[in-house]
Design a protein around this motif. Structure first.
Motif, PDB file in Angstrom:
ATOM      1  N   LEU A  88     -50.478  -0.852  20.897  1.00  0.00           N
ATOM      2  CA  LEU A  88     -51.303  -1.248  22.051  1.00  0.00           C
ATOM      3  C   LEU A  88     -51.609  -2.746  22.054  1.00  0.00           C
ATOM      4  O   LEU A  88     -52.155  -3.265  23.022  1.00  0.00           O
ATOM      5  CB  LEU A  88     -52.615  -0.450  22.080  1.00  0.00           C
ATOM      6  CG  LEU A  88     -52.466   1.070  22.180  1.00  0.00           C
ATOM      7  CD1 LEU A  88     -53.823   1.745  22.310  1.00  0.00           C
ATOM      8  CD2 LEU A  88     -51.587   1.460  23.355  1.00  0.00           C
ATOM      9  N   HIS A  89     -51.269  -3.416  20.939  1.00  0.00           N
ATOM     10  CA  HIS A  89     -51.506  -4.880  20.832  1.00  0.00           C
ATOM     11  C   HIS A  89     -50.303  -5.470  20.098  1.00  0.00           C
ATOM     12  O   HIS A  89     -50.412  -5.878  18.940  1.00  0.00           O
ATOM     13  CB  HIS A  89     -52.803  -5.173  20.068  1.00  0.00           C
ATOM     14  CG  HIS A  89     -53.996  -4.467  20.644  1.00  0.00           C
ATOM     15  ND1 HIS A  89     -54.646  -4.908  21.771  1.00  0.00           N
ATOM     16  CD2 HIS A  89     -54.617  -3.327  20.280  1.00  0.00           C
ATOM     17  CE1 HIS A  89     -55.633  -4.069  22.069  1.00  0.00           C
ATOM     18  NE2 HIS A  89     -55.636  -3.107  21.181  1.00  0.00           N
ATOM     19  N   LEU A  90     -49.167  -5.515  20.754  1.00  0.00           N
ATOM     20  CA  LEU A  90     -47.942  -5.948  20.076  1.00  0.00           C
ATOM     21  C   LEU A  90     -47.966  -7.461  19.840  1.00  0.00           C
ATOM     22  O   LEU A  90     -48.338  -8.221  20.750  1.00  0.00           O
ATOM     23  CB  LEU A  90     -46.723  -5.577  20.935  1.00  0.00           C
ATOM     24  CG  LEU A  90     -46.455  -4.069  21.023  1.00  0.00           C
ATOM     25  CD1 LEU A  90     -45.436  -3.757  22.130  1.00  0.00           C
ATOM     26  CD2 LEU A  90     -45.957  -3.523  19.689  1.00  0.00           C
ATOM     27  N   PRO A  91     -47.575  -7.903  18.654  1.00  0.00           N
ATOM     28  CA  PRO A  91     -47.585  -9.342  18.364  1.00  0.00           C
ATOM     29  C   PRO A  91     -46.333 -10.023  18.929  1.00  0.00           C
ATOM     30  O   PRO A  91     -45.561 -10.643  18.200  1.00  0.00           O
ATOM     31  CB  PRO A  91     -47.597  -9.373  16.824  1.00  0.00           C
ATOM     32  CG  PRO A  91     -46.890  -8.118  16.428  1.00  0.00           C
ATOM     33  CD  PRO A  91     -47.164  -7.099  17.495  1.00  0.00           C
ATOM     34  N   LEU A  92     -46.137  -9.860  20.232  1.00  0.00           N
ATOM     35  CA  LEU A  92     -44.943 -10.384  20.894  1.00  0.00           C
ATOM     36  C   LEU A  92     -45.363 -11.081  22.176  1.00  0.00           C
ATOM     37  O   LEU A  92     -46.327 -10.652  22.829  1.00  0.00           O
ATOM     38  CB  LEU A  92     -43.986  -9.229  21.245  1.00  0.00           C
ATOM     39  CG  LEU A  92     -43.416  -8.437  20.062  1.00  0.00           C
ATOM     40  CD1 LEU A  92     -42.720  -7.182  20.559  1.00  0.00           C
ATOM     41  CD2 LEU A  92     -42.437  -9.299  19.269  1.00  0.00           C
ATOM     42  N   ARG A  93     -44.592 -12.108  22.541  1.00  0.00           N
ATOM     43  CA  ARG A  93     -44.952 -12.835  23.767  1.00  0.00           C
ATOM     44  C   ARG A  93     -44.540 -12.014  24.999  1.00  0.00           C
ATOM     45  O   ARG A  93     -43.757 -11.066  24.891  1.00  0.00           O
ATOM     46  CB  ARG A  93     -44.329 -14.228  23.769  1.00  0.00           C
ATOM     47  CG  ARG A  93     -42.845 -14.239  23.741  1.00  0.00           C
ATOM     48  CD  ARG A  93     -42.274 -15.660  23.722  1.00  0.00           C
ATOM     49  NE  ARG A  93     -40.860 -15.620  23.386  1.00  0.00           N
ATOM     50  CZ  ARG A  93     -39.892 -15.283  24.229  1.00  0.00           C
ATOM     51  NH1 ARG A  93     -40.179 -14.955  25.467  1.00  0.00           N
ATOM     52  NH2 ARG A  93     -38.634 -15.264  23.842  1.00  0.00           N
ATOM     53  N   ASN A  94     -45.061 -12.428  26.145  1.00  0.00           N
ATOM     54  CA  ASN A  94     -44.714 -11.756  27.408  1.00  0.00           C
ATOM     55  C   ASN A  94     -43.214 -11.849  27.661  1.00  0.00           C
ATOM     56  O   ASN A  94     -42.586 -12.857  27.338  1.00  0.00           O
ATOM     57  CB  ASN A  94     -45.407 -12.438  28.591  1.00  0.00           C
ATOM     58  CG  ASN A  94     -46.917 -12.271  28.539  1.00  0.00           C
ATOM     59  OD1 ASN A  94     -47.434 -11.503  27.734  1.00  0.00           O
ATOM     60  ND2 ASN A  94     -47.612 -12.998  29.395  1.00  0.00           N
ATOM     61  N   ALA A  95     -42.656 -10.828  28.293  1.00  0.00           N
ATOM     62  CA  ALA A  95     -41.266 -10.845  28.781  1.00  0.00           C
ATOM     63  C   ALA A  95     -40.271 -11.280  27.695  1.00  0.00           C
ATOM     64  O   ALA A  95     -39.413 -12.121  27.931  1.00  0.00           O
ATOM     65  CB  ALA A  95     -41.157 -11.763  30.006  1.00  0.00           C
ATOM     66  N   ALA A  96     -40.420 -10.683  26.498  1.00  0.00           N
ATOM     67  CA  ALA A  96     -39.588 -11.103  25.368  1.00  0.00           C
ATOM     68  C   ALA A  96     -38.396 -10.156  25.134  1.00  0.00           C
ATOM     69  O   ALA A  96     -37.438 -10.536  24.462  1.00  0.00           O
ATOM     70  CB  ALA A  96     -40.431 -11.145  24.093  1.00  0.00           C
ATOM     71  N   LEU A  97     -38.462  -8.934  25.661  1.00  0.00           N
ATOM     72  CA  LEU A  97     -37.530  -7.893  25.201  1.00  0.00           C
ATOM     73  C   LEU A  97     -36.633  -7.345  26.314  1.00  0.00           C
ATOM     74  O   LEU A  97     -37.037  -7.252  27.475  1.00  0.00           O
ATOM     75  CB  LEU A  97     -38.314  -6.723  24.603  1.00  0.00           C
ATOM     76  CG  LEU A  97     -39.240  -7.058  23.425  1.00  0.00           C
ATOM     77  CD1 LEU A  97     -40.097  -5.850  23.072  1.00  0.00           C
ATOM     78  CD2 LEU A  97     -38.431  -7.498  22.214  1.00  0.00           C
TER      79      LEU A  97
END
Ligand SMILES: C[S@@+](CC[C@H](N)C(=O)[O-])C[C@H]1O[C@@H](n2cnc3c(N)ncnc32)[C@H](O)[C@@H]1O
Length: 260
Positions: free
Chosen positions: A134-143
């Motif tokens: 629910l709180h992924l350590p990833l930036r927006n629109a990365a995947l």
């Protein structure tokens, strides 16, 4: 409709998430054995089938891929089989340390076994990351692809989970959610007896605890059926939302796309 998982005793989202994490940490040593036994190894077919559904994105070496709620890493391994040599590593996220440790061991063993040919590009691998879905350590629109197998049902807030997957996907990125469901008709009745009566008893006998294998059938019973999940996906902003039943509807794959 259930807004999210609520294991027995959980009063809010924080206590539900904590109970789920503790439960998976506690069953991690027996998780693979029980999974394969209780599903008569059909789980392996489901992971492979899910991976094949995304073969196009997996085949592109530079695709950014996340297996969220990866547990002991078996879906990640099925995805890796369809990655070319030299491809970007797959990110594998789970918040239960003991589950993720097992996944990390499998990824390391795979790399050791397939990395012996020095003349070829590196075998594709995965990076384990201990984090909350629910709180992924990833930036927006990365995947380019987010997949999850049998983890989504355990999230404390389904809407928040879908919003987070939408946030980290690129426009045009794909989502795959493999989950249990409850089959209908005569088969559904027979399967219900197995799933709600026999399975908790076998789980209890092997893992030596009551909770986890009572939680499994009750969490599947509480999980929104396709007629509710598909609108939930659309409300979260996804398009091309579909559900493909697997094995008479015991499980099924939700697919959706973040619009371009
Ligand atoms: C039933 S297991 C599935 C594991 C694996 N994907 C499989 O197919 O075997 C569910 C996993 O989801 C993880 N999980 C549940 N809620 C999570 C959350 N909020 N963040 C990260 N992991 C979570 C649990 O720790 C557990 O490892």
């Amino acid at each position: 409709m259930a807004a999210g998982a609520r294991p027995a005793g959980a009063v809010d989202e924080a206590s539900a998430a904590q109970a789920v994490r503790r439960m998976f940490d506690s069953i991690a040593p027996r998780y693979d054995l029980l999974n394969h036994l209780l599903s008569a190894n059909v789980d392996r077919l489901w992971w492979r089938r899910t991976a094949r559904r995304f073969r196009d994105v997996l085949a592109r070496p530079d695709s950014a891929i996340l297996d969220v709620c990866c547990g002991t890493g078996d879906l990640t391994l099925a995805l890796l089989k369809l990655r070319p040599r030299g491809a970007r590593p797959i990110l594998a996220v789970d918040f239960a340390h003991s589950m993720l440790q097992r996944a990390a061991g499998k990824f390391a063993a795979r790399s050791a076994a397939s990395g012996r040919d020095a003349h070829k590009a590196a075998a594709p691998t995965a990076i384990p990351i201990e984090a909350d879905a629910l709180h992924l350590p990833l930036r927006n629109a990365a995947l380019d692809l987010v997949v999850t197998s049998f983890g989504f049902r355990n999230l404390a807030n389904y809407g928040a989970g879908l919003a987070e997957f939408h946030r980290v996907l690129k426009p045009g990125g794909q989502l795959g959610i493999l989950e249990f469901s409850e089959p209908e008709g005569f088969f559904g009745v027979a399967y219900g007896l197995y799933f709600h009566r026999l399975l908790p008893a076998i789980g209890r006998a092997i893992c030596g605890k009551d909770g986890p294998y009572n939680y499994l059938p009750s969490s599947v019973g509480d999980f929104p059926p396709p007629a509710e999940m598909l609108p939930l996906l659309r409300t979260a902003g996804f398009v091309e939302c579909a559900w493909q039943p697997y094995t008479f509807g015991i499980a099924g794959l939700y697919t959706a796309v973040r619009p371009s």
